[in-house]
Design an enzyme around this catalytic site. Structure first.
Site, PDB file in Angstrom:
ATOM      1  N   LYS A 189       0.857  -1.304   0.064  1.00  0.00           N
ATOM      2  CA  LYS A 189       0.087   0.022  -0.013  1.00  0.00           C
ATOM      3  C   LYS A 189       1.029   1.261   0.069  1.00  0.00           C
ATOM      4  CE  LYS A 189      -1.812   3.091   2.705  1.00  0.00           C
ATOM      5  NZ  LYS A 189      -1.787   4.029   1.613  1.00  0.00           N
ATOM      6  N   GLY A 242       6.886   5.074   8.247  1.00  0.00           N
ATOM      7  CA  GLY A 242       5.966   6.353   8.185  1.00  0.00           C
ATOM      8  C   GLY A 242       5.994   6.850   9.580  1.00  0.00           C
ATOM      9  N   SER A 243       5.141   7.858   9.862  1.00  0.00           N
ATOM     10  CA  SER A 243       5.261   8.494  11.155  1.00  0.00           C
ATOM     11  C   SER A 243       5.012   7.572  12.544  1.00  0.00           C
ATOM     12  CB  SER A 243       4.068   9.545  10.944  1.00  0.00           C
ATOM     13  OG  SER A 243       2.988   9.125  11.119  1.00  0.00           O
ATOM     14  N   THR A 244       5.515   8.024  13.674  1.00  0.00           N
ATOM     15  CA  THR A 244       5.420   7.406  14.659  1.00  0.00           C
ATOM     16  C   THR A 244       3.873   7.299  15.305  1.00  0.00           C
ATOM     17  OG1 THR A 244       7.565   8.173  15.605  1.00  0.00           O
ATOM     18  CG2 THR A 244       6.164   7.677  17.320  1.00  0.00           C
ATOM     19  N   GLY A 247       2.531   4.565  13.195  1.00  0.00           N
ATOM     20  CA  GLY A 247       2.953   3.373  13.590  1.00  0.00           C
ATOM     21  C   GLY A 247       2.261   2.686  15.021  1.00  0.00           C
ATOM     22  N   GLU A 265       9.196   1.540  11.003  1.00  0.00           N
ATOM     23  CA  GLU A 265      10.322   2.203  10.825  1.00  0.00           C
ATOM     24  C   GLU A 265       9.591   3.587  10.567  1.00  0.00           C
ATOM     25  OE1 GLU A 265      13.475   1.638  10.092  1.00  0.00           O
ATOM     26  OE2 GLU A 265      13.507  -0.374   9.535  1.00  0.00           O
ATOM     27  N   CYS A 300      13.673  10.458   6.951  1.00  0.00           N
ATOM     28  CA  CYS A 300      13.457  10.220   8.178  1.00  0.00           C
ATOM     29  C   CYS A 300      14.641  10.481   8.999  1.00  0.00           C
ATOM     30  CB  CYS A 300      12.970   8.778   8.375  1.00  0.00           C
ATOM     31  SG  CYS A 300      14.115   7.746   7.361  1.00  0.00           S
ATOM     32  N   GLU A 399       9.393  16.518  14.630  1.00  0.00           N
ATOM     33  CA  GLU A 399       9.773  16.219  13.437  1.00  0.00           C
ATOM     34  C   GLU A 399       9.193  17.040  12.423  1.00  0.00           C
ATOM     35  OE1 GLU A 399       8.665  12.469  11.516  1.00  0.00           O
ATOM     36  OE2 GLU A 399      10.597  12.241  10.850  1.00  0.00           O
TER      37      GLU A 399
HETATM   38  P1  NAD Z   1       2.333   8.610   7.597  1.00  0.00           P
HETATM   39  O1  NAD Z   1       2.701   7.772   8.835  1.00  0.00           O
HETATM   40  O2  NAD Z   1       1.309   9.685   7.484  1.00  0.00           O
HETATM   41  O3  NAD Z   1       1.974   7.576   6.425  1.00  0.00           O
HETATM   42  C1  NAD Z   1       2.722   6.059   6.259  1.00  0.00           C
HETATM   43  C2  NAD Z   1       1.733   5.259   5.433  1.00  0.00           C
HETATM   44  O4  NAD Z   1       0.776   4.804   6.673  1.00  0.00           O
HETATM   45  C3  NAD Z   1       0.907   5.808   4.394  1.00  0.00           C
HETATM   46  O5  NAD Z   1       0.855   4.572   3.520  1.00  0.00           O
HETATM   47  C4  NAD Z   1      -0.440   6.095   4.844  1.00  0.00           C
HETATM   48  O6  NAD Z   1      -1.378   6.006   3.827  1.00  0.00           O
HETATM   49  C5  NAD Z   1      -0.343   5.132   6.037  1.00  0.00           C
HETATM   50  N1  NAD Z   1      -1.566   5.598   6.970  1.00  0.00           N
HETATM   51  C6  NAD Z   1      -1.623   6.982   7.194  1.00  0.00           C
HETATM   52  N2  NAD Z   1      -2.613   7.171   8.244  1.00  0.00           N
HETATM   53  C7  NAD Z   1      -3.051   5.700   8.581  1.00  0.00           C
HETATM   54  C8  NAD Z   1      -3.951   5.057   9.356  1.00  0.00           C
HETATM   55  N3  NAD Z   1      -4.777   5.820  10.231  1.00  0.00           N
HETATM   56  N4  NAD Z   1      -4.088   3.869   9.496  1.00  0.00           N
HETATM   57  C9  NAD Z   1      -3.502   2.941   8.519  1.00  0.00           C
HETATM   58  N5  NAD Z   1      -2.470   3.638   7.659  1.00  0.00           N
HETATM   59  C10 NAD Z   1      -2.336   4.894   7.721  1.00  0.00           C
HETATM   60  O7  NAD Z   1       3.930   9.064   7.087  1.00  0.00           O
HETATM   61  P2  NAD Z   1       4.189   9.846   5.939  1.00  0.00           P
HETATM   62  O8  NAD Z   1       3.517  11.265   6.155  1.00  0.00           O
HETATM   63  O9  NAD Z   1       3.728   9.180   4.550  1.00  0.00           O
HETATM   64  O10 NAD Z   1       5.564   9.888   5.718  1.00  0.00           O
HETATM   65  C11 NAD Z   1       6.389  10.718   6.568  1.00  0.00           C
HETATM   66  C12 NAD Z   1       7.029  10.020   7.922  1.00  0.00           C
HETATM   67  O11 NAD Z   1       7.506   8.676   7.604  1.00  0.00           O
HETATM   68  C13 NAD Z   1       7.947  10.556   8.628  1.00  0.00           C
HETATM   69  O12 NAD Z   1       7.476  10.379  10.197  1.00  0.00           O
HETATM   70  C14 NAD Z   1       9.187  10.002   8.338  1.00  0.00           C
HETATM   71  O13 NAD Z   1      10.048  10.055   9.327  1.00  0.00           O
HETATM   72  C15 NAD Z   1       8.796   8.535   8.399  1.00  0.00           C
HETATM   73  N6  NAD Z   1       9.728   7.780   7.580  1.00  0.00           N
HETATM   74  C16 NAD Z   1      10.486   6.939   8.331  1.00  0.00           C
HETATM   75  C17 NAD Z   1      11.393   6.065   7.624  1.00  0.00           C
HETATM   76  C18 NAD Z   1      12.356   5.193   8.319  1.00  0.00           C
HETATM   77  O14 NAD Z   1      12.888   4.268   7.517  1.00  0.00           O
HETATM   78  N7  NAD Z   1      12.153   5.157   9.785  1.00  0.00           N
HETATM   79  C19 NAD Z   1      11.639   6.341   6.232  1.00  0.00           C
HETATM   80  C20 NAD Z   1      11.011   7.225   5.601  1.00  0.00           C
HETATM   81  C21 NAD Z   1       9.967   7.952   6.239  1.00  0.00           C
END
Ligand code: NAD
Length: 495
Positions: A189, A242-244, A247, A265, A300, A399
């Protein structure tokens, strides 16, 4: 010398697919719903994307389960699986121009970075895990003369890879590599902001020989498609980046459904320390600037907190400011552009709100802080540097995920480490010093999954990547990534 590619002209002939990919074919969402995909460099719509929801996720998971149970991939001889994944990697490279263009148009990334970085990194990842397929052994436990105990890794079954928008293709491949290599079926996804390359590579996977149903792609929103995967009773594991905040939601989904395994992550607020004994301040300044301004700070592990000793603060900050002011945002499709767009209007507004918060809380703006190229309709901003930041300020704790550097002044290595660790994140850290002893002690004291000494943001597939604390758990890259997508089975044979 080959003729440079005219990326604008090339983009005129690009065919963009926006449908989901299930069971080896492109399909509309069951309710035919779509959402707009917007180019952040122009603000213009470039495609309509299938908006997958629970019914589509159910269909994709069922297809994955079916492929897994039939063993078309999970039981394929390792050499064959390896050959197919190598072919998948080769097809990523063979379609490098198209994939780079899709990535750049979708997220505003400089085309040069997409072409030389993201696509190559994605292909390398798939190749690396392909090679590992027939090289990772199980164990035989010491259980005595008349008993043989084999300890073998088994694929979990159906894995959902839920990924962000900052490096859409390479983040996807960090999950696909180990998950597919170990025999799982995967539902990918992509983030709603960045579905284009994920949708495209599904077809390339099929072309390479990955059987239908082994890789399905469901574009859609987090609250619908993402949640449906998290809550699904037949998904065995989630590989999440994605975001904490999100997560944490996946941990809840797991507990509320089938305790599926979770690898997270998440975000970061990585410190980049420059100590007074660092003799190469020019190299350190280049590294600090690259560490926060690459990919417009949407990284990230961005070194978003500069922690600098007061003895060198003024001279060092001036070097970083000089670099920041020389870096101008530009058209992502111009091969000379090094700083592209912010992914969308919402993210740009969020980053700009942190610029306001920094000024309001008393930090000193030394560079940038403005929107740029507004006449393009796109979402650009200038590289931004704040000095006189204190550890309690929002720009030192939260962040930002944009090109904003927060510089904090300290006295000596102990204070530097205390400030560096004063965060609930723990993804990465960097330190510049000429002393091996200081470097070694500091590396052990920094609470982060990756520490860079006299460099920043280095990596290869051979070393694991992931965080401490609220930056998540589980590791991407290296053989350790197999831990997220496999389980151990002990088989006792009496004889
Ligand atoms: P996000 O957490 O908003 O989204 C990440 C994914 O989760 C997307 O596919 C999104 O559609 C999905 N998502 C969002 N809300 C959801 C929910 N309620 N239920 C289930 N899935 C949901 O993150 P983003 O804005 O896409 O990316 C930025 C974040 O990702 C930053 O916090 C960044 O630090 C982190 N990131 C971490 C790494 C790493 O390796 N640690 C790498 C890249 C990005």
């Amino acid at each position: 010398m080959s003729t440079p590619i005219d990326w604008h002209q090339r983009s005129q002939h690009l065919r963009i697919e926006g449908r989901a990919y299930i069971d080896g074919a492109y399909v509309d969402a069951i309710d035919s719903d779509t959402f707009d995909c917007v180019n952040p460099a122009t603000g213009q719509k470039i495609a309509e994307i299938a908006s997958c929801k629970e019914a589509d996720v159910n269909r994709a998971v069922a297809s994955c389960r079916n492929a897994f149970e039939r063993g078309v991939w999970s039981r394929m001889p390792p050499l064959e699986r390896k050959r197919i994944m190598q072919q998948f990697s080769a097809l990523l490279l063979a379609n490098r121009e198209e994939l780079a263009l899709l990535e750049s148009l979708n997220v505003g990334k400089p085309i040069t970075n997409a072409f030389n970085g993201d696509v190559v990194s994605a292909a390398t990842t798939i190749q690396w895990y392909a090679e590992a397929i027939d090289k990772v052994y199980g164990e035989v436990a010491p259980s005595g003369h008349s008993m043989t105990t084999m300890v073998i890794r088994e694929a979990l079954g159906v894995v959902a890879a839920v990924v962000p928008w900052n490096y859409p293709l390479s983040m996807a491949c960090w999950k696909l590599g180990p998950a597919l290599a170990s025999g799982n079926s995967v539902v990918l996804k992509p983030a709603e902001q960045s579905p284009l390359t994920a949708i495209r590579i599904a077809q390339l996977a099929t072309d390479a020989g990955i059987p239908p149903g082994v890789l399905n792609v469901v574009p859609g929103f987090g609250e619908t498609a993402g949640r449906a995967l998290g809550m699904h009773m037949d998904v065995d594991a989630i590989g999440f980046t994605g975001s904490t905040e999100v997560g944490k939601l996946f941990m809840q989904y797991s507990g509320l459904s089938n305790i599926k395994r979770i690898g997270l992550e998440c975000g970061g607020k990585s410190p980049h320390i420059v100590l007074a004994d660092c003799s190469d301040l020019d190299a350190a300044a280049l590294s600090v600037a690259a560490g926060i301004f690459s990919n417009a700070g949407q990284v990230c592990n961005a070194g978003s907190r500069l922690i600098v000793d007061k003895a060198i603060k003024d001279v060092f900050l001036q070097k970083v400011v000089d670099l920041a002011t020389r870096l101008n945002p530009g058209d992502p499709l111009d091969a000379n552009t090094r700083l592209g767009a912010i992914v969308n209007r919402k993210q740009l507004e969020s980053v700009m709100s942190y610029v306001d918060a920094g000024s309001q809380q008393g930090a000193r703006l030394m560079a940038g802080g403005n929107r740029a190229l507004e006449e393009t309709g796109g979402y650009f901003m200038t590289p931004t540097v704040f000095a006189d930041v204190t550890p309690d300020m929002r720009i030192a704790q939260e962040e930002i995920f944009g090109p904003v550097l927060s510089a904090i002044t300290v006295s000596g290595v102990d204070e530097a480490i205390a400030v560096a660790n004063n965060t609930h994140y723990g993804l990465a850290a960097g330190i510049w010093t000429d002393s091996v002893k200081t470097a070694m002690n500091a590396s052990r004291s920094l609470r982060a999954g990756v520490v860079w000494v006299n460099c920043f943001d280095r990596g290869s597939m051979s070393a694991p990547f992931g965080g401490f604390k609220q930056s998540g758990f589980g590791r991407d890259k290296s053989l350790h990534a197999f831990d997220k997508y496999t389980d151990w089975k002990s088989i006792w044979i009496a004889h």
